[in-house]
Design an enzyme around this catalytic site. Structure first.
Site, PDB file in Angstrom:
ATOM      1  N   ASN A  37       0.858  -1.190   0.000  1.00 52.75           N
ATOM      2  CA  ASN A  37       0.000   0.000   0.000  1.00 52.75           C
ATOM      3  C   ASN A  37       0.893   1.238   0.000  1.00 52.75           C
ATOM      4  OD1 ASN A  37       0.471   0.917   2.834  1.00 52.75           O
ATOM      5  ND2 ASN A  37      -0.381  -1.099   3.277  1.00 52.75           N
ATOM      6  N   ARG A  38       0.286   2.414  -0.043  1.00 49.48           N
ATOM      7  CA  ARG A  38       1.034   3.651  -0.267  1.00 49.48           C
ATOM      8  C   ARG A  38       1.606   4.287   0.995  1.00 49.48           C
ATOM      9  NH1 ARG A  38       0.362   4.864  -5.478  1.00 49.48           N
ATOM     10  NH2 ARG A  38      -1.567   4.161  -6.469  1.00 49.48           N
TER      11      ARG A  38
END
Ligand code: C5P
Length: 217
Positions: A30-31
């Protein structure tokens, strides 16, 4: 001079994303950049705490005076957290993957059939710590939401048995960015903080944690 406010305290912080292998060369991620969690670890250490920072894969230097344990997957993070207890407080900032993949032992090859990823649930590290026998006095979770931020975070505080939830709206440029706009949700209600640099959010939160551990809040 007076002792620093968190002298003698042990505080556990998780930060960053987790990487969940798909095969030996690929992963789900994920970011999360880890910046907010690393900033919190730094602020807590500056107030004199012994800080154990369990970090997912991030490109950040270890803050001064912080003991860092690097992990890759959510299951590794869960094990590192349990091993780091007991602690006076736990601040779970990591963006832990909700699922891991039934990973292929060898690199998957392109072929006729498209691969299908089979997912399985990861342990909820925050909920496990909050319900565990070794529960820290203060358990703080984060909630990254893109809508109805406060409502979801209030529900999350109860569901996970956290003392506080720091809720942020990640619909804009918060993930990976330098600033954060948060709400602090406690048993007493909701405080909305201005949009602030992540380092300032970290300092404020560290001071609040020091207040709570000294019995002042
Ligand atoms: O359920 P959700 O992922 O939104 O909850 C976010 C909070 O729970 C964060 O504090 C995060 O670090 C923690 N968490 C965790 N383990 C998971 C999922 C979330 O510790 N598997």
């Amino acid at each position: 001079p007076a002792a620093p406010r968190l002298a003698g305290r042990h505080i556990l912080v998780t930060a960053g994303p987790t990487h969940e292998p798909i095969d030996p060369v690929r992963y789900l991620a994920n970011r999360s950049s880890g910046r907010q969690g690393f900033a919190i670890a730094e602020s807590l250490a500056r107030l004199g705490a012994r800080v154990t920072l369990v970090a997912g894969p991030v490109a950040l230097p270890t803050p001064p005076g912080v003991d860092r344990i690097d992990v890759e997957t959510a299951r590794e993070m869960a094990a590192a957290v349990v091993a780091a207890l007991p602690a006076d407080a736990a601040v779970m900032v990591a963006a832990v993957a909700d699922w891991h993949v039934a990973a292929a032992p060898q690199k998957m090859k392109k072929g006729d059939a498209l691969p299908v990823l089979t997912l399985a649930e990861n342990p909820d590290i925050l909920a496990g710590v909050a319900r565990g026998a070794d529960r820290p006095r203060l358990v703080v979770g984060f909630a990254a939401e893109t809508e109805r931020v406060v409502e979801h975070a209030v529900a999350k505080r109860l569901r996970k048995q956290a003392d506080w939830i720091v809720a942020n709206d990640v619909s804009g440029d918060v993930m990976g960015g330098a600033a954060n706009a948060v709400h602090l949700i406690t048993a007493d209600g909701v405080e909305t903080w201005d949009r602030l640099p992540k380092a300032v959010v970290a300092d404020r939160l560290a001071e609040r944690i020091a207040d709570a551990l000294s019995g002042a809040a």
